[in-house]
Design a protein around this motif. Structure first.
Motif, short mmCIF file in Angstrom:
data_model
loop_
_atom_site.label_atom_id
_atom_site.label_comp_id
_atom_site.label_asym_id
_atom_site.label_seq_id
_atom_site.Cartn_x
_atom_site.Cartn_y
_atom_site.Cartn_z
N ARG A 55 0.95 15.90 1.69
CA ARG A 55 2.12 15.85 0.80
C ARG A 55 1.83 15.16 -0.52
NH1 ARG A 55 3.24 11.99 4.79
NH2 ARG A 55 3.36 9.84 4.01
N ASN A 56 0.70 14.47 -0.61
CA ASN A 56 0.32 13.79 -1.84
C ASN A 56 -0.57 14.68 -2.69
OD1 ASN A 56 1.70 11.44 -1.12
ND2 ASN A 56 -0.08 10.59 -0.06
N LEU A 86 -3.18 2.72 5.11
CA LEU A 86 -3.80 3.36 3.95
C LEU A 86 -3.95 4.86 4.16
CD1 LEU A 86 -5.37 3.25 1.28
CD2 LEU A 86 -7.38 2.56 2.56
N VAL A 87 -4.38 5.25 5.34
CA VAL A 87 -4.57 6.68 5.61
C VAL A 87 -3.24 7.40 5.67
CG1 VAL A 87 -5.42 8.33 7.32
CG2 VAL A 87 -6.77 6.31 6.76
N ASN A 88 -2.25 6.80 6.33
CA ASN A 88 -0.95 7.47 6.48
C ASN A 88 -0.21 7.62 5.16
OD1 ASN A 88 -1.37 7.65 9.25
ND2 ASN A 88 -0.33 5.71 9.68
N ASN A 89 -0.38 6.68 4.25
CA ASN A 89 0.37 6.72 2.99
C ASN A 89 -0.35 7.46 1.88
OD1 ASN A 89 2.32 5.18 4.25
ND2 ASN A 89 1.67 3.25 3.35
N GLU A 105 -7.53 -2.91 11.36
CA GLU A 105 -7.17 -1.55 11.77
C GLU A 105 -5.78 -1.14 11.29
OE1 GLU A 105 -7.16 1.21 15.82
OE2 GLU A 105 -7.76 -0.90 15.89
N PRO A 106 -4.74 -2.01 11.36
CA PRO A 106 -3.43 -1.61 10.80
C PRO A 106 -3.47 -1.34 9.31
CG PRO A 106 -3.19 -3.48 12.28
CD PRO A 106 -4.65 -3.30 12.07
N VAL A 107 -4.29 -2.11 8.58
CA VAL A 107 -4.42 -1.88 7.14
C VAL A 107 -5.02 -0.50 6.89
CG1 VAL A 107 -5.49 -2.72 5.02
CG2 VAL A 107 -4.68 -4.35 6.73
N MET A 116 0.84 -1.21 0.00
CA MET A 116 0.00 0.00 0.00
C MET A 116 0.87 1.25 0.00
SD MET A 116 -3.21 -0.92 2.47
CE MET A 116 -4.44 -2.11 1.97
N GLN A 117 1.44 1.54 -1.14
CA GLN A 117 2.25 2.74 -1.34
C GLN A 117 1.79 3.43 -2.62
OE1 GLN A 117 4.44 3.90 0.79
NE2 GLN A 117 4.55 2.12 2.17
#
Length: 710
Positions: free
Chosen positions: A385-386, A377-380, A371-373, A343-344
Motif C-alpha cells: 500500500r506504500n 518497521l516491516v509492517n509500516n 524483534e518488535p522494532v 516509526m510511521q
C-alpha cells in the motif's frame, strides 16, 4: 626643539613613539599626561554613562607605554578593572570597549594574570552588548591558545578549567553559553582535548538553559575536525594491488576465465580503496572519552521522557543516546519501545528516526528486544500500500539494523523480504538485493539455496555466531598465504653442485625414521647440497617424506605434492607465531582475502559473482537509508545549467558555414533555410502523402510524355 616639546602634550601618538624609544628622557612628559588622566578620571566617575574622548585617548596611550614605567603604573590595571566592575552596565559601549582593549593590551605585556582578566570578562557577559561578547570570546580563546603554543601549561590550564567549569552553573544564561562555546572551540583546536573537558561538556547536556544544552548536544553530534583534515594516507600505501591479487589467485588457467577474474578483482580493489579513502563519518573521539556512557545515556533518556522541548531538540537527544548505545554497546532496553512509536511513514523526520534505531543496534542487544522494532518497521513501511520509495527506505533500514544485529532476523521474515528482489521498481529491487548480500556474508543458512549466491572460498570459511559468542582468535586470519608465498619463492638444490642451496626459512632439525634406505636418501641429498648432516638448513616447502610399513611419517615441512596440506587454521597459526609480520606481509594477506572473494569453488553451478558485502561502521549514514536507486528529478533551472555545462568547450550545434570565401554565393538548399515560409509553402505540400486520384493523374501524364518522346 623647545617648540617641538611644547607640542608633545597635545600629540599623544608622537609622544608614545618617543617614549618607546627612550623612556628615561620623556618620563616628565609621561607623568604630566598621567596626572592629566587621573584628574579626568575623577570627573568621569561623576558621570560614568557619558563618553569622554580625552579619557578614551589617554587610557589607550598609557596602556601602550605601560611596560616602560611599571613602577609608576602599578595600580593602573586595577583602576580599569574597578571601573568596569562598578559601572559596566551603564558605561557607553565605545568607552567599555576601549577599557577592555586596554586591559587586553596590559595582559599581552604580562602586567595582568589571565585568571583576573577571565573573571572580569565573564562578569562583563551580563552586558547587553553582542559585539563586546563576541570580542571577549575571541580574546579568551586566543589567549589560552597562545599560552599553550610551545608547551601545555598544565597548572594554568587546570586553574582556568576549574573557573570555566564553575561558570556552567552560573545563573546568567549568556555566561554559561559562552563558557560552553569556549570549551568546545578549545577542544576543536586540540588545546583542551582531554577527557575532563569532554565530561564537563557532557554535564552541560542537562543545563536548564536550552541554548547551553543544544550547544553541548551539537558538540557530541559533530565530527572530529582533525580527522576530517588529516586522512590517513598510510593505509593506501599498504593496499594490495591488482597484480598482487592475480599472483595470489592462480586457480583459473583459461584466458577467458582469467580476464573475467581480473575484472572482478579490479572492482573489489576499487571499492575497498574508495572505502578506505573516505574516512568514516563517526570517527569522533569525544564520545570515546566519556567516563560513564551508561549513566549519561540513561540520564539523557530520562530527561527526554520528561522534557517539553521542541521536536528538533528531542531529535538531537535521540541521536546522542543512539550513538552512545551503539558505540559503547550499552543496554538501554526502554529506548527501543520509545523510538518504535515514531516509526510511521508520515512521521516528521522519519528517516532520522530509522537511523537512530539502526545506530542503537549492536550484537549484544537481545534479539527479542529488537524483534518488535523490526516487525513494526516491516509492517509500516514494507507493504504494497506504500509507494516504492517508502518500501525502499524501509528495506534499507532493515538492512542497517540487521548488519549490526543479524540474529534479530528470522528465516520466514527474511525470505518474505527477499521476494522484493523481482519488484517492478528498481529502488525496491536494489534494496532487497542489498539485504540478500548482507546475509550471504553473515548467515547464509537463513536464505533459500538459490539466493545464497555462488559459493566462494570466503563463504565456506564463514561461521555464524550465536548470541553473546565472541570470535577470539589466536592467529591472524589469512596468514596461511605467507607460507604458500614462501614455498613458491623457494628454489630447490642445484643438481650439479655448482651453487649451494639457500633459503629464507629458518634452521630446523629433521628427525628421520629408522629405515636404512631413508637415512641413505637424506645423506645423498645433504651431500648434493653441500651441507653437513649435523647442520641442515631447511628450504620451506621441501620435505623428505618416507613412510614405514607401520604407517609412521617423518616430521618436518612438506610440499604440496609430497603430502596433504595442513588445515588452513593451523597454517595461519603457524605463520602468525613463527615471526613478526611486516607491512608487506599484511599486504599479501589482504590480497589473498580479495582473491578468496572472487575465487569460486570447484563444485557447484556457475553463478554471477556476488557484489561487495555491506560494511558495518560505528555510525549509520543517513544516505544509506535514504538511498533509492533512481535518477533524481531536477527543476527546469537545474536542467538548463546541466545543459550549459555540457556545452562548454564544444562547437556550436547546428549549421556551420564551411565556405573558404565567406563572400561567395550559397547553394539553393542553403538559401532555402533562411527564406520566408510563405515562399516555400507550396513546395512543402509535395512532402504530403498523395491520394489515389493524384497518383492516377501523375501516372497518366508520365505515360503521355513517354508516348510523345517516341
Amino acid at each position: 626643539m623647545g617648540r617641538h616639546n611644547n607640542q608633545l602634550p597635545d600629540n599623544l601618538p608622537q609622544l608614545q613613539n618617543l617614549i618607546k624609544r627612550d623612556p628615561a628622557s620623556y618620563k616628565e612628559e609621561f607623568l604630566q599626561q598621567y596626572r592629566h588622566y587621573q584628574s579626568i578620571l575623577d570627573v568621569f566617575r561623576l558621570h560614568p554613562s557619558e563618553f569622554n574622548k580625552s579619557l578614551d585617548d589617554l587610557v589607550m596611550f598609557i596602556a601602550q607605554v605601560s611596560h616602560c614605567y611599571p613602577d609608576v603604573l602599578s595600580n593602573y590595571p586595577q583602576q580599569l578593572i574597578d571601573i568596569l566592575q562598578t559601572h559596566h552596565c551603564i558605561l557607553d559601549s565605545a568607552m567599555r570597549m576601549t577599557l577592555c582593549r586596554a586591559l587586553i593590551l596590559l595582559r599581552n605585556k604580562n602586567l595582568l594574570t589571565p585568571t583576573d582578566l577571565l573573571s572580569l570578562f565573564f562578569h562583563l557577559l551580563r552586558c547587553q552588548d553582542k559585539a563586546l561578547r563576541k570580542f571577549l570570546e575571541t580574546h579568551i580563546i586566543t589567549d589560552i591558545k597562545n599560552m599553550n603554543t610551545k608547551h601545555k601549561n598544565a597548572r594554568l590550564n587546570t586553574t582556568l578549567q576549574n573557573f570555566m567549569f564553575s561558570m556552567l552553573k552560573d545563573s546568567n544564561s549568556k555566561a554559561a553559553k559562552m563558557s560552553v562555546a569556549i570549551m568546545i572551540e578549545l577542544y576543536k583546536k586540540n588545546i583542551w582535548n582531554d577527557a575532563k573537558t569532554v565530561n564537563v561538556i557532557a554535564t552541560a547536556c542537562f543545563s536548564r538553559f536550552t541554548k547551553v544544552m543544544v550547544a553541548a548536544l551539537k558538540f557530541f553530534l559533530g565530527s572530529d575536525p582533525e580527522n576530517e583534515k588529516n586522512s590517513d594516507d598510510s593505509d593506501s600505501d599498504n593496499e594490495p594491488s591488482t597484480k598482487e591479487v592475480l599472483m595470489a589467485n592462480r586457480v583459473n588457467k583459461k584466458t577467458r576465465k582469467r580476464e573475467k577474474q581480473l575484472k572482478k578483482v579490479k572492482q573489489l580493489v576499487k571499492k575497498k580503496q574508495k572505502k578506505k579513502g573516505s574516512a568514516p563519518a563517526f570517527n569522533f573521539s569525544a564520545l570515546h572519552l566519556v567516563h560513564d556512557p551508561q549513566g549519561l545515556a540513561e540520564k539523557l533518556f530520562q530527561q527526554l521522557e520528561k522534557t517539553n522541548e521542541r521536536f528538533e531538540v528531542k531529535i538531537m537527544v535521540l541521536d546522542v543516546v543512539s550513538r552512545l548505545i551503539g558505540l559503547h554497546q550499552l543496554f538501554l532496553l526502554n529506548y527501543y519501545p520509545y523510538i518504535q512509536r515514531f516509526m510511521q511513514p508520515h512521521q516528521r523526520e522519519v528517516t532520522k528516526i530509522l537511523q537512530f534505531a539502526a545506530q542503537a543496534s549492536h550484537e549484544l542487544v537481545p534479539p527479542d528486544v529488537l524483534e518488535p522494532v523490526l516487525k513494526t518497521l516491516v509492517n509500516n513501511f514494507v507493504t504494497e500500500r506504500n509507494s516504492a520509495d517508502v518500501i525502499a527506505i524501509g528495506l534499507n533500514a532493515v538492512r542497517e539494523i540487521c548488519s549490526r544485529c543479524p540474529l534479530v532476523m528470522n528465516e520466514d521474515l527474511l525470505r518474505d523480504l527477499v521476494q522484493y528482489k523481482n519488484y517492478k521498481e528498481r529502488s525496491v529491487m536494489m534494496a532487497a538485493r542489498s539485504l540478500i548480500h548482507l546475509y550471504r556474508a553473515s548467515m547464509p543458512e537463513l536464505l533459500h539455496k538459490k539466493d545464497r549466491g555462488r559459493p566462494t572460498e570466503a563463504t565456506i570459511e564463514l561461521k555464524s555466531k550465536k548470541y553473546g559468542e565472541v570470535d577470539a582468535r589466536d592467529y591472524i586470519p589469512g596468514a596461511e598465504v605467507l607460507l604458500q608465498n614462501d614455498t613458491e619463492g623457494t628454489s630447490g638444490c642445484v643438481k650439479d653442485g655448482e651453487d649451494d642451496c639457500s633459503s629464507d626459512g629458518e634452521w630446523i632439525d629433521i628427525s628421520h625414521s629408522s629405515e636404512d634406505d631413508a637415512e641413505e636418501e637424506v645423506d645423498i641429498q645433504n651431500k648434493m647440497c653441500g651441507r653437513n648432516k649435523a647442520d641442515q638448513k631447511h628450504d620451506e616447502g621441501i620435505i623428505i617424506d618416507n613412510e614405514e610399513e607401520n604407517g609412521d611419517r617423518m616430521e618436518g615441512t612438506t610440499t604440496a605434492k609430497e603430502r596433504e596440506p595442513l588445515d588452513k587454521i593451523q597454517q595461519a597459526a603457524q605463520a602468525s607465531q613463527m615471526r613478526l609480520l611486516t607491512d608487506e606481509d599484511f599486504r599479501k594477506i589482504d590480497a589473498a582475502k580479495l582473491s578468496k572473494e572472487v575465487t569460486a569453488l570447484k563444485r557447484g553451478k556457475k553463478r554471477p559473482a556476488e557484489e561487495e558485502t555491506h560494511s558495518k561502521g560505528e555510525m549509520v549514514s543517513l544516505a544509506d537509508i535514504e538511498n533509492i536507486y533512481k535518477k533524481r528529478r531536477h527543476d527546469k533551472q537545474m536542467r538548463q545549467e546541466c545543459v550549459k555545462r555540457g556545452q562548454e568547450g564544444r562547437e556550436k550545434f547546428g549549421f556551420q558555414d564551411r565556405r573558404l570565401n565567406p563572400h561567395s554565393s550559397k547553394t539553393n538548399r542553403e538559401k532555402r533555410k533562411t527564406k520566408n515560409y510563405m515562399m516555400l509553402k507550396h513546395k512543402a505540400r509535395g512532402k504530403l502523402k498523395r491520394s489515389f486520384k493524384e497518383k492516377q493523374i501523375a501516372l497518366r501524364n508520365h505515360l503521355q510524355r513517354l508516348r510523345k518522346m517516341k
